[in-house]
Design a protein around this motif. Structure first.
Motif, PDB file in Angstrom:
ATOM      1  N   LEU A 165      -0.579   2.566  10.017  1.00  0.00           N
ATOM      2  CA  LEU A 165      -0.728   3.790   9.230  1.00  0.00           C
ATOM      3  C   LEU A 165       0.587   4.552   9.149  1.00  0.00           C
ATOM      4  N   ALA A 166       1.291   4.645  10.266  1.00  0.00           N
ATOM      5  CA  ALA A 166       2.578   5.337  10.264  1.00  0.00           C
ATOM      6  C   ALA A 166       3.565   4.632   9.342  1.00  0.00           C
ATOM      7  N   GLY A 167       3.557   3.310   9.343  1.00  0.00           N
ATOM      8  CA  GLY A 167       4.457   2.566   8.469  1.00  0.00           C
ATOM      9  C   GLY A 167       4.122   2.745   7.000  1.00  0.00           C
ATOM     10  N   ILE A 168       2.837   2.736   6.672  1.00  0.00           N
ATOM     11  CA  ILE A 168       2.413   2.905   5.284  1.00  0.00           C
ATOM     12  C   ILE A 168       2.823   4.273   4.753  1.00  0.00           C
ATOM     13  N   ILE A 169       2.576   5.318   5.545  1.00  0.00           N
ATOM     14  CA  ILE A 169       2.915   6.667   5.099  1.00  0.00           C
ATOM     15  C   ILE A 169       4.427   6.838   5.011  1.00  0.00           C
ATOM     16  N   ALA A 170       5.158   6.227   5.934  1.00  0.00           N
ATOM     17  CA  ALA A 170       6.623   6.311   5.883  1.00  0.00           C
ATOM     18  C   ALA A 170       7.162   5.692   4.595  1.00  0.00           C
ATOM     19  N   ILE A 171       6.649   4.528   4.221  1.00  0.00           N
ATOM     20  CA  ILE A 171       7.067   3.882   2.979  1.00  0.00           C
ATOM     21  C   ILE A 171       6.682   4.743   1.785  1.00  0.00           C
ATOM     22  N   ALA A 172       5.492   5.339   1.831  1.00  0.00           N
ATOM     23  CA  ALA A 172       5.037   6.183   0.720  1.00  0.00           C
ATOM     24  C   ALA A 172       5.931   7.407   0.565  1.00  0.00           C
ATOM     25  N   PHE A 173       6.237   8.082   1.672  1.00  0.00           N
ATOM     26  CA  PHE A 173       7.087   9.271   1.606  1.00  0.00           C
ATOM     27  C   PHE A 173       8.462   8.938   1.044  1.00  0.00           C
ATOM     28  N   PHE A 179       8.499   2.939 -16.142  1.00  0.00           N
ATOM     29  CA  PHE A 179       7.663   3.199 -14.975  1.00  0.00           C
ATOM     30  C   PHE A 179       7.295   1.898 -14.262  1.00  0.00           C
ATOM     31  N   ILE A 180       6.934   0.870 -15.028  1.00  0.00           N
ATOM     32  CA  ILE A 180       6.587  -0.420 -14.432  1.00  0.00           C
ATOM     33  C   ILE A 180       7.802  -1.036 -13.755  1.00  0.00           C
ATOM     34  N   GLY A 181       8.942  -0.992 -14.428  1.00  0.00           N
ATOM     35  CA  GLY A 181      10.160  -1.546 -13.838  1.00  0.00           C
ATOM     36  C   GLY A 181      10.576  -0.821 -12.569  1.00  0.00           C
ATOM     37  N   ILE A 182      10.499   0.507 -12.582  1.00  0.00           N
ATOM     38  CA  ILE A 182      10.848   1.298 -11.392  1.00  0.00           C
ATOM     39  C   ILE A 182       9.902   0.986 -10.238  1.00  0.00           C
ATOM     40  N   SER A 183       8.615   0.877 -10.528  1.00  0.00           N
ATOM     41  CA  SER A 183       7.626   0.611  -9.483  1.00  0.00           C
ATOM     42  C   SER A 183       7.842  -0.759  -8.848  1.00  0.00           C
ATOM     43  N   LEU A 184       8.100  -1.765  -9.669  1.00  0.00           N
ATOM     44  CA  LEU A 184       8.345  -3.108  -9.131  1.00  0.00           C
ATOM     45  C   LEU A 184       9.630  -3.151  -8.322  1.00  0.00           C
ATOM     46  N   PHE A 185      10.644  -2.442  -8.793  1.00  0.00           N
ATOM     47  CA  PHE A 185      11.908  -2.397  -8.070  1.00  0.00           C
ATOM     48  C   PHE A 185      11.729  -1.718  -6.714  1.00  0.00           C
ATOM     49  N   ARG A 186      10.951  -0.643  -6.675  1.00  0.00           N
ATOM     50  CA  ARG A 186      10.705   0.049  -5.410  1.00  0.00           C
ATOM     51  C   ARG A 186       9.889  -0.817  -4.457  1.00  0.00           C
ATOM     52  N   TRP A 187       8.919  -1.540  -4.991  1.00  0.00           N
ATOM     53  CA  TRP A 187       8.140  -2.446  -4.137  1.00  0.00           C
ATOM     54  C   TRP A 187       9.044  -3.503  -3.524  1.00  0.00           C
ATOM     55  N   ASP A 188       9.957  -4.025  -4.318  1.00  0.00           N
ATOM     56  CA  ASP A 188      10.905  -5.021  -3.817  1.00  0.00           C
ATOM     57  C   ASP A 188      11.755  -4.439  -2.691  1.00  0.00           C
ATOM     58  N   ILE A 189      12.207  -3.203  -2.842  1.00  0.00           N
ATOM     59  CA  ILE A 189      12.990  -2.549  -1.786  1.00  0.00           C
ATOM     60  C   ILE A 189      12.138  -2.322  -0.546  1.00  0.00           C
ATOM     61  N   ASN A 190      10.894  -1.918  -0.741  1.00  0.00           N
ATOM     62  CA  ASN A 190      10.018  -1.605   0.390  1.00  0.00           C
ATOM     63  C   ASN A 190       9.672  -2.847   1.203  1.00  0.00           C
ATOM     64  N   ILE A 191       9.669  -4.016   0.571  1.00  0.00           N
ATOM     65  CA  ILE A 191       9.458  -5.254   1.328  1.00  0.00           C
ATOM     66  C   ILE A 191      10.540  -5.384   2.392  1.00  0.00           C
ATOM     67  N   ARG A 192      11.779  -5.099   2.007  1.00  0.00           N
ATOM     68  CA  ARG A 192      12.884  -5.197   2.964  1.00  0.00           C
ATOM     69  C   ARG A 192      12.775  -4.124   4.041  1.00  0.00           C
ATOM     70  N   ILE A 251       0.839  -1.203   0.000  1.00  0.00           N
ATOM     71  CA  ILE A 251       0.000   0.000   0.000  1.00  0.00           C
ATOM     72  C   ILE A 251       0.874   1.254   0.000  1.00  0.00           C
ATOM     73  N   GLY A 252       1.948   1.231   0.782  1.00  0.00           N
ATOM     74  CA  GLY A 252       2.850   2.379   0.794  1.00  0.00           C
ATOM     75  C   GLY A 252       3.479   2.633  -0.560  1.00  0.00           C
ATOM     76  N   THR A 253       3.868   1.556  -1.246  1.00  0.00           N
ATOM     77  CA  THR A 253       4.438   1.702  -2.591  1.00  0.00           C
ATOM     78  C   THR A 253       3.407   2.256  -3.554  1.00  0.00           C
ATOM     79  N   LEU A 254       2.187   1.769  -3.475  1.00  0.00           N
ATOM     80  CA  LEU A 254       1.127   2.237  -4.373  1.00  0.00           C
ATOM     81  C   LEU A 254       0.853   3.729  -4.170  1.00  0.00           C
TER      82      LEU A 254
END
Length: 271
Positions: free
Chosen positions: A147-155, A203-216, A88-91
């Protein structure tokens, strides 16, 4: 360089004498600077603990194994929360980063003097602060929880995605852009039909790469109260429950490997 001796023999040298001396002084400076930094970093180091580290590490690993597998069902919900924080944060970060990237790119910004600096400031501010620090600040404001975690990942994701995306926008082929502009198309139409199709794979590649980083990154946000499996890790560490700690570490490791494999498969299928 070819150097002639007194006997007119040709001797090949890699550099001229002056350049060789400059390289020698550059290496001397780098080594001296490294030694100075090493002495500064190790000035207060208690080497008796360093020498004893292998023994302590072996003792810790001995207490960790075997993992407490009966604790695994307790970790499933925190792990699901961690995945939700990352996804959700990545999205949210992607949605916010998309327009910011167009405002930051020289070729699409409405104003190079006013709008672009603001967009670049947002990107730099987002990238300069780690997700853990964002989470620490947001927990103090919003209280502990997901909520704090989601917004932190989004920022944190905004700056990463927007920077790579606006660089891709500036590198697009301008021929379709000029052709559409010549037909009288509006700015939004030019972006929609000439620029977006070119940057969509990036854009798709960047988004997937960021999601992968955000999992960690989302796995440790619980250490500051932002929810997820990090809360369980902190709780296990606080009571020195090492069999539980190693189980959590193994679960995080397996999750990261799964996310990398999944993002690679998605990239291959889409791109």
């Amino acid at each position: 360089m070819v150097h002639l001796t007194s006997e007119e023999e040709l001797i090949w040298q890699k550099r001229m004498r002056l350049k060789a001396w400059l390289w020698w002084f550059a290496w001397l400076f780098c080594i001296s600077f490294f030694m100075m930094c090493w002495q500064t970093m190790t000035r207060d180091t208690m080497w008796v603990f360093i020498y004893d580290a292998p023994t302590q590490a072996y003792d810790l690993l001995d207490r960790m194994f075997p993992p407490r597998w009966s604790y695994l069902p307790t970790l499933l919900k925190p792990l699901w929360d961690t995945l939700n924080i990352a996804t959700i944060g990545t999205l949210i970060g992607i949605i916010l980063a998309f327009p910011i990237a167009f405002l930051a790119a020289r070729t699409t910004t409405p104003s190079v003097l006013f709008v672009r600096p603001i967009a670049l400031f947002i990107i730099v501010a987002s990238r300069s602060i780690n997700s853990l620090i964002w989470a620490l600040l947001l927990v103090a404001i919003l209280g502990p929880g997901l909520l704090a975690g989601i917004i932190a990942i989004a920022f944190r994701s905004i700056g990463f995605v927007a920077k790579l995306l606006y660089e891709a926008i500036e590198e697009v082929d301008q021929t379709p852009v000029e052709a559409l502009s010549a037909t009288g198309a509006s700015t939004l139409q030019v972006i929609d039909y000439a620029i977006v199709p070119q940057i969509l794979p990036s854009f798709i590649g960047i988004s997937l790469f960021r999601w992968d980083i955000n999992i960690r990154e989302s796995t440790i946000l619980g250490l500051v109260g932002a929810g997820g499996i990090g809360l369980e890790l902190q709780a296990s560490l606080s009571i020195l429950a090492w069999p539980q700690v190693i189980l959590i570490v193994l679960l995080i490791f397996a999750t990261v490997i799964f996310s990398e494999a999944l993002s690679a498969k998605i990239r291959q299928a889409i791109l």
